[in-house]
Write an enzyme that holds these catalytic residues in place. Structure first.
Site, short mmCIF file in Angstrom:
data_model
loop_
_atom_site.label_atom_id
_atom_site.label_comp_id
_atom_site.label_asym_id
_atom_site.label_seq_id
_atom_site.Cartn_x
_atom_site.Cartn_y
_atom_site.Cartn_z
N ASP A 41 0.85 -1.19 0.00
CA ASP A 41 0.00 0.00 0.00
C ASP A 41 0.89 1.24 0.00
OD1 ASP A 41 -3.23 0.54 0.93
OD2 ASP A 41 -1.82 2.21 1.04
N ILE A 42 0.51 2.22 -0.81
CA ILE A 42 1.31 3.44 -0.95
C ILE A 42 1.24 4.31 0.30
CG2 ILE A 42 -0.47 4.99 -1.92
CD1 ILE A 42 1.56 5.72 -4.12
N ASN A 47 -12.96 -2.89 2.63
CA ASN A 47 -13.87 -1.74 2.69
C ASN A 47 -14.82 -1.85 1.51
OD1 ASN A 47 -12.48 -0.70 4.93
ND2 ASN A 47 -11.00 0.34 3.61
N GLY A 68 -15.27 3.48 3.67
CA GLY A 68 -13.86 3.84 3.47
C GLY A 68 -13.28 3.38 2.15
N GLN A 69 -14.09 2.79 1.28
CA GLN A 69 -13.54 2.34 -0.01
C GLN A 69 -13.26 3.55 -0.90
OE1 GLN A 69 -15.91 -0.53 -2.22
NE2 GLN A 69 -14.25 -0.88 -3.69
N SER A 70 -12.05 3.62 -1.42
CA SER A 70 -11.67 4.73 -2.30
C SER A 70 -11.27 4.26 -3.69
CB SER A 70 -10.53 5.54 -1.67
OG SER A 70 -9.39 4.72 -1.48
N HIS A 130 -10.41 -5.24 -3.26
CA HIS A 130 -9.09 -5.54 -2.71
C HIS A 130 -9.23 -5.86 -1.23
CE1 HIS A 130 -9.86 -1.23 -2.60
NE2 HIS A 130 -9.23 -1.22 -1.44
N HIS A 143 -7.21 -5.67 2.34
CA HIS A 143 -6.06 -5.10 3.06
C HIS A 143 -5.50 -6.19 3.98
CE1 HIS A 143 -6.95 -0.72 2.25
NE2 HIS A 143 -8.15 -1.22 2.04
#
Ligand code: AMP
Length: 113
Positions: A30-31, A86, A92-94, A99, A101
């Site tokens: 994750d970035i 999410n 909180g899904q962006s 995916h 986490h």
């Protein structure tokens, strides 16, 4: 449907640190990590969110859960990690490409925030 961010990553159009890949899914760092280990496990098939997965995705989702076990064993974080999905902006899904986490390396509290 135009390519998602994660489809562009697996097509090597956008750089990312890919730490696992098989026929059906891949994992990246994750970035913006929320724990010392923070990976995203992503199906190559661009399902937008978990709630929209169908019966035809049963084997894929099972495959991904087993990939979580494989990845966490390889990284020696299998004794303690958190797996989170999410689903929807209010959760909180962006990025609207399913995916999971995988978070590890610090204590996690319950209930989650
Ligand atoms: P979510 O908010 O559950 O949709 O998770 C999306 C995740 O993607 C966030 O944790 C972001 O930090 C992460 N992310 C966004 N862009 C990138 C990128 N280019 N490479 C790696 N992770 C990313």
């Amino acid at each position: 449907m135009s390519d998602t961010l994660f489809t562009k990553i697996i097509n090597r159009q956008i750089p990312a640190e890919i730490v696992y890949e098989d026929d059906l899914c891949f994992a990246i760092k994750d970035i913006n990590p929320q724990a010392p280990v923070h990976l995203l496990l992503i199906p190559k098939k661009p399902i937008d969110m978990l709630a929209h997965a169908g019966e035809e995705d049963q084997a894929l989702l099972g495959h991904m859960m087993l990939a979580v076990g494989k990845i966490t064993r390889e990284l020696k974080i299998d004794s303690a990690f958190r797996l989170a999905v999410n689903n929807g902006a209010d959760a909180g899904q962006s990025v609207f490409h399913l995916h999971m986490h995988i978070l590890a390396g610090r204590p996690f509290h319950w209930p989650p925030g």
